[in-house]
Design a protein around this motif. Structure first.
Motif, mmCIF file in Angstrom:
data_model
loop_
_atom_site.group_PDB
_atom_site.id
_atom_site.type_symbol
_atom_site.label_atom_id
_atom_site.label_comp_id
_atom_site.label_asym_id
_atom_site.label_seq_id
_atom_site.Cartn_x
_atom_site.Cartn_y
_atom_site.Cartn_z
ATOM 1 N N CYS A 59 0.859 -1.189 0.000
ATOM 2 C CA CYS A 59 0.000 0.000 0.000
ATOM 3 C C CYS A 59 0.888 1.229 0.000
ATOM 4 N N SER A 60 1.892 1.202 0.865
ATOM 5 C CA SER A 60 2.855 2.294 0.988
ATOM 6 C C SER A 60 3.540 2.612 -0.337
ATOM 7 N N ASP A 101 6.874 -1.958 6.001
ATOM 8 C CA ASP A 101 7.759 -2.659 6.938
ATOM 9 C C ASP A 101 8.098 -4.051 6.419
ATOM 10 N N GLY A 102 7.173 -4.647 5.680
ATOM 11 C CA GLY A 102 7.489 -5.929 5.057
ATOM 12 C C GLY A 102 8.540 -5.717 3.978
ATOM 13 N N ASP A 103 8.340 -4.664 3.251
ATOM 14 C CA ASP A 103 9.230 -4.308 2.156
ATOM 15 C C ASP A 103 10.664 -4.060 2.640
ATOM 16 N N ASN A 129 3.211 -0.655 9.910
ATOM 17 C CA ASN A 129 1.840 -0.976 10.303
ATOM 18 C C ASN A 129 1.716 -2.388 10.858
ATOM 19 N N VAL A 131 1.746 -5.092 9.558
ATOM 20 C CA VAL A 131 1.114 -6.087 8.675
ATOM 21 C C VAL A 131 1.567 -5.884 7.236
ATOM 22 N N GLY A 133 0.021 -4.993 4.325
ATOM 23 C CA GLY A 133 -1.272 -4.427 3.954
ATOM 24 C C GLY A 133 -1.793 -4.964 2.632
ATOM 25 N N LEU A 134 -1.050 -4.776 1.597
ATOM 26 C CA LEU A 134 -1.557 -5.041 0.254
ATOM 27 C C LEU A 134 -1.818 -6.518 -0.036
#
Ligand SMILES: Cc1ncc(C[n+]2csc(CCOP(=O)(O)OP(=O)(O)O)c2C)c(N)n1
Ligand code: SF4
Ligand SMILES: [Mg+2]
Lengths: 334, 644
Positions: A59-60, A101-103, A129, A131, A133-134
């Motif tokens: 999402c970010s 944050d996953g990225d 976040n 999680v 998100g996307l």
């Protein structure tokens, strides 16, 4: 970074925004981060063509499409090396990297750590976040052990990474944390990060109302903890600067000071739950940037970086004179 | 007496100076105006395992190595055991007299398979397993053997120079062995001296001492040993200016000349030599505006992995810089996603792919051409890319500027295929001519003032005007998602089709625009019934074999394909012409190039000559394979397996 503000026509804030339809969920913390980035660019008066926002996937990752400067939406986890390539090719660019944050701390964590060793002059904002998100809410590397967001079938059995401490040990020279709903505060941090010479990291606490029902806006602001005296919530978030916290390394030659600064960063980075610090954790302006290190071996680097070099003569032939290099291979006895 | 016709090999444990020995020999020959071609074989190991270097020398142009060896130069028993079977009658062996009692079983670096093979060879000949036995066998078979007392000679030198330390300096034995061979060849010692000076140019003291020891051995050999059947003598060659160079160096110089100003890489054999060379020579001379002297430079970044390497190069490409990365199979596997991003966002970037044996870690230091289909297909989804293969060291240099031109003109990634054989071979080639290096940057514009800038503007050719990051009035967006002309995400079905067509259209334009000579080249007899089709480093052995076969009256033609994707079907069909038989020659198991040709020109391949044991094809092998085809004695598939 040298921005000569008086040389340029001041733009309006609107001019840093695009008219691309924004498809983040209503109430998403990403909106606050987007606004902070736009405000920081606007208030610093950075010409639009001199700024590039790189992003990863998530999402970010959509952020660049909403900012009216050069926007490069790259691959999952790889925004930082893309950005480094552009920055080293043309150090005049103001480069901001954004990503999830996953990225940044999952798939891209190798780049996260390695970039600290280089200290390239850019600003890296991680949307934290907890999680993914996307991809619909799987646990991200910042979700604490045992937590079960509404998107998870089972509680998280991975421990969480500590982004602030990781940035510190990796060598980041500016380390801060912001909160997505405190735009005024976050935008000031981003401005300082942009002006910092070297690699700046900003961990932004970003509520994801869709998938993370634990670290919500209400939770951060302490809606579940009402002060019996005032009847008001007791916020979890507090600002380091309001506690007389000094993030700056003043004397890089004093090992005691460095040690003390590192200890205070780690101590504060461990605070979570009842007290969550935001603000600037650490600044060391005394570390050479990667650009300066390149300059150490290529004297004309900053004045004539790759992007500003001519590579051909007017007739299209190469402008390189190779004789000196070919001498090494000659078959004529010298 | 064989004059100026020699196949020479030096071998020894890694770390013992086999490389520098071969370098000294090759240079000394080149200084005398002779042509050389050297092939290097080594293990994925730093110290101890066997390595060897075959150098062919001639007064005429040569482009390949032979399996047969005239001079076997050794200072360890392993080299002797491993290569004795290749030495020709009348040839020469140099060995260490003090090692005569050592047997095959005493050498731990000869692994089981090699041990078995060596013993099988020796027992079939009724020969024992010691160095002494092998030497006697060689002598009985008409090979001249020269036992050099390396240690005694070092002691002698120590005494002569009054420096007892020297007696222990066995690091010089490699140079002593080389010098002994050049003494037997009656080659001018002055040229040997110059070559030693060059190879140790960074360390004058070391150079001086090595020259002393070389001279000491040289004189010893002249005094104590009988003549051989070979001679090397300098030839005048003032008309052609030759250089002696390795493939990776040609690629690096091509990058400097071709305008590459950013290279990112993660260390991998055999690709990293190129990046290290670039880093070492990062600042170079330029001709400025009015002919003035200026400096240019290339930024070289060692990244954390190959994903960072390709994405950094793409980032630099976005900033308008000619940027590249160099890697080998395992690294290229990691680059697939980045490659697709560059294709999707139309960013010029060059990947120099040094092929080696795969899959997985495979044969890290050995040759192969196994990555052709991977280069053509790497990455998910469909996007345009250009795959281009050089055939020899000289081609590499000129091709580098071309692949950057393709990348910029068609705004897409280009994979430049090289391989281990070229990377690590050394050859005398014509001095590079910079006036042949043209820079074409395609639709790159410095200034934009034409309304709203659309990075992915639909055009007739599919090529849109491109600006560098940082250009005023030309803000653009990129995304790996499908996008509209501005570069913003879209999933619209109509735009999707138009964008895919736009991107792929560029390959049609490339096929129209790329010069015929840059697509494929034909050699030999155009009317021949037999057409060899091949790509990459097989070129040298093929051309040399064709020369030999021509002198025996055979007519052959060779179509070397350089542009492998998009495939220049018309050009290739045209060059094949009326040939009745197609012979595919390449270094892999599945005839990857043959598959492409067959699919493209809708015609079966009659013969395949394949090799995938990690060693480049020798002239000897290609010659016999072709001859058996020409004599109608060959199977459809011939698998070559020579090596060491
Ligand atoms: C190589 C690769 N693997 C997986 C994905 C699928 N994917 C898309 S977004 C995403 C996670 C995004 O999470 P985060 O980085 O935290 O960003 P957020 O959406 O939370 O902002 C994943 C795994 C991908 N795009 N690329
Ligand atoms: S899923 Fe979460 S992070 Fe993504 S847009 Fe919705 S609220 Fe924001
Ligand atoms: Mg996330």
């Amino acid at each position: 970074m040298a921005i000569k503000i008086d040389e340029i026509k001041k733009l309006t804030l609107e001019e840093y925004k695009t008219d691309v339809h924004n498809d983040w969920c209503p109430g998403c913390g990403d909106f606050g981060i987007l606004q902070s980035v736009q405000l920081a660019l606007f208030e610093l008066g950075i010409p639009r063509h001199k700024a590039v926002v790189f992003s990863g996937i998530g999402c970010s990752g959509k952020t660049p499409h909403y900012v009216n400067v050069y926007g490069i939406h790259t691959l999952h986890g790889r925004a930082v090396p893309f950005a480094i390539g552009a920055k080293l090719a043309n150090p005049d660019l103001n480069v901001i990297v954004v990503g999830g944050d996953g990225d940044g701390l999952g798939i891209g964590v190798g780049h996260f750590v390695s970039s600290g060793r280089r200290n390239v002059n850019l600003t890296y904002i991680v949307y934290n976040n907890a999680v993914y998100g996307l991809t619909k809410g799987q646990a991200s590397p910042t979700l604490k052990l045992g937590m079960k967001t509404k998107s998870l079938p089972k509680p998280n059995i991975n421990d969480a990474v500590n982004p602030i401490a990781l940035a510190l040990v990796s060598g980041y020279t500016f380390i801060a944390r912001g909160y997505a709903y405190d735009v005024k505060h976050l935008k000031e941090i981003i401005k300082k990060a942009i002006l910092h010479k070297g690699l700046a990291f900003i961990d932004v606490l970003q509520p994801c109302p869709t998938y993370n029902d634990i670290n919500t806006k209400d939770w951060y602001s302490g809606k579940d903890r009402i002060d019996p005296v005032t009847g008001k919530p007791i916020p979890r978030i507090y600002k380091l600067e309001e506690n007389g916290y000094d993030p700056y390394v003043h004397n890089p030659d004093d090992p005691n000071e460095i040690q003390q600064k590192w200890i205070q960063v780690v101590e504060r980075s461990l605070e979570w739950g009842d007290k969550i610090p935001i603000g600037i954790f650490y600044v060391n302006e005394h570390v050479s940037s990667y650009e300066e290190r390149i300059q150490g071996t290529i004297e004309h680097y900053l004045e004539k970086p790759p992007a500003h070099q001519k590579i051909s003569l007017s007739d299209g032939r190469t402008n390189v004179k190779i004789d000196r290099l070919l001498a090494e291979f000659t078959t004529r006895v010298i | 007496m064989k004059i100026n016709q020699l196949s020479w090999m030096i071998g020894g444990p890694q770390g013992s100076g086999v490389d520098s020995g071969a370098n000294i020999f090759s240079r000394a020959c080149a200084y005398g105006g002779l042509y050389v071609f050297g092939k290097r074989e080594y293990h994925s190991n730093i110290k101890g395992e066997h390595s060897n270097y075959v150098v062919r020398v001639s007064s005429n142009l040569i482009r390949s190595h032979l399996d047969e060896i005239d001079f076997l130069v050794t200072f360890d028993p392993e080299t002797l055991f491993r290569h004795i079977h290749k030495v020709v009658p009348g040839g020469v062996i140099i060995y260490d007299v003090n090692q005569e009692n050592i047997t095959v079983d005493k050498i731990p670096t000869i692994d089981k398979q090699a041990n078995k093979r060596i013993k099988k060879f020796l027992s079939e000949k009724g020969v024992g397993y010691s160095v002494g036995d092998v030497v006697n066998y060689a002598r009985d078979n008409g090979i001249l053997v020269y036992g050099i007392p390396y240690v005694k000679l070092l002691e002698g030198l120590a005494e002569k120079l009054g420096n007892p330390q020297i007696a222990k300096m066995d690091v010089m034995i490699n140079v002593m062995a080389v010098s002994a061979s050049l003494a037997l060849l009656k080659y001018d010692f002055n040229l040997v001296k110059e070559a030693i000076k060059y190879v140790f140019k960074a360390k004058k003291k070391v150079a001086d001492l090595n020259i002393e020891s070389a001279k000491f051995v040289y004189d010893y050999v002249l005094e104590n040993f009988e003549e051989t059947n070979y001679k090397l003598q300098p030839v005048g060659r003032d008309a052609v200016d030759l250089i002696i160079i390795q493939g990776y160096q040609a690629s690096a110089l091509g990058k400097i000349a071709g305008g590459c100003r950013f290279q990112s890489y993660y260390p991998i054999t055999p690709a990293s030599d190129e990046s290290v060379y670039l880093e070492d020579n990062a600042v170079f001379d330029l001709i400025g505006e009015n002919g003035s002297e200026e400096k240019g430079s290339i930024v070289v970044v060692q990244t954390e992995d190959e994903i960072a390497a390709i994405t950094m190069a793409i980032g630099a490409g976005l900033a308008g810089v000619r940027a590249s990365t160099a890697t080998s199979g395992p690294g290229f596997s990691l680059m697939a996603e980045g490659l697709g991003w560059a294709g999707m966002n139309e960013v010029p970037v060059v990947v120099t792919l040094y092929q080696r044996g795969g899959p997985s870690t495979g044969l890290p230091t050995r040759h192969s051409q196994e990555d052709l289909l991977f280069a053509v297909y790497a990455g998910h989804g469909e996007f345009p890319r250009i795959v281009y293969a050089s055939g020899d060291i000289e081609e590499i240099f000129y091709d580098v500027a071309k692949v950057f031109n393709f990348a910029e003109k068609y705004q897409t990634p280009v994979i430049h295929l090289i391989d281990k054989a070229m990377a690590n071979s050394i050859a005398t080639v014509k001095k590079f001519d910079l006036s042949r290096v043209k820079i074409e940057r395609g639709a790159l514009v410095d200034v934009f003032s034409d309304g709203v800038y659309k990075r992915f503007k639909f055009t007739e050719t599919g090529i849109s005007p491109r600006v560098k990051l940082g250009t005023e009035n030309a803000i653009f967006w990129n995304t790996g998602d499908e996008h509209d002309e501005l570069g913003h995400i879209t999933e619209d079905h109509e735009i999707r089709t138009m964008m895919v067509d736009k991107r792929m259209r560029k390959l049609e334009i490339a096929l129209q625009e790329i010069e015929d000579e840059d697509k494929a080249i034909v050699y030999g007899d155009e009317d021949s019934d037999y057409a060899i089709i091949s790509w990459g480093s097989t070129k040298g052995a093929i051309l040399d074999a064709m020369d030999m076969l021509r002198s025996e009256g055979y007519r052959l033609k060779f179509v070397q394909v350089k542009l492998l994707h998009p495939f220049p079907k018309d050009r290739v069909l045209n060059l094949i012409g009326n040939s009745k038989f197609l012979i595919d020659i390449e270094h892999n198991k599945t005839a990857q190039f043959g598959q492409i040709v067959k699919r493209e020109i809708l015609r079966d391949i009659d013969y395949h000559v394949l090799k995938y044991n990690g060693r480049p094809m020798s002239l000897s092998e290609v010659y016999s394979a072709l001859k058996s085809i020409l004599e109608n004695k060959a199977n459809k598939i011939q698998v070559l397996n020579n090596g060491d």
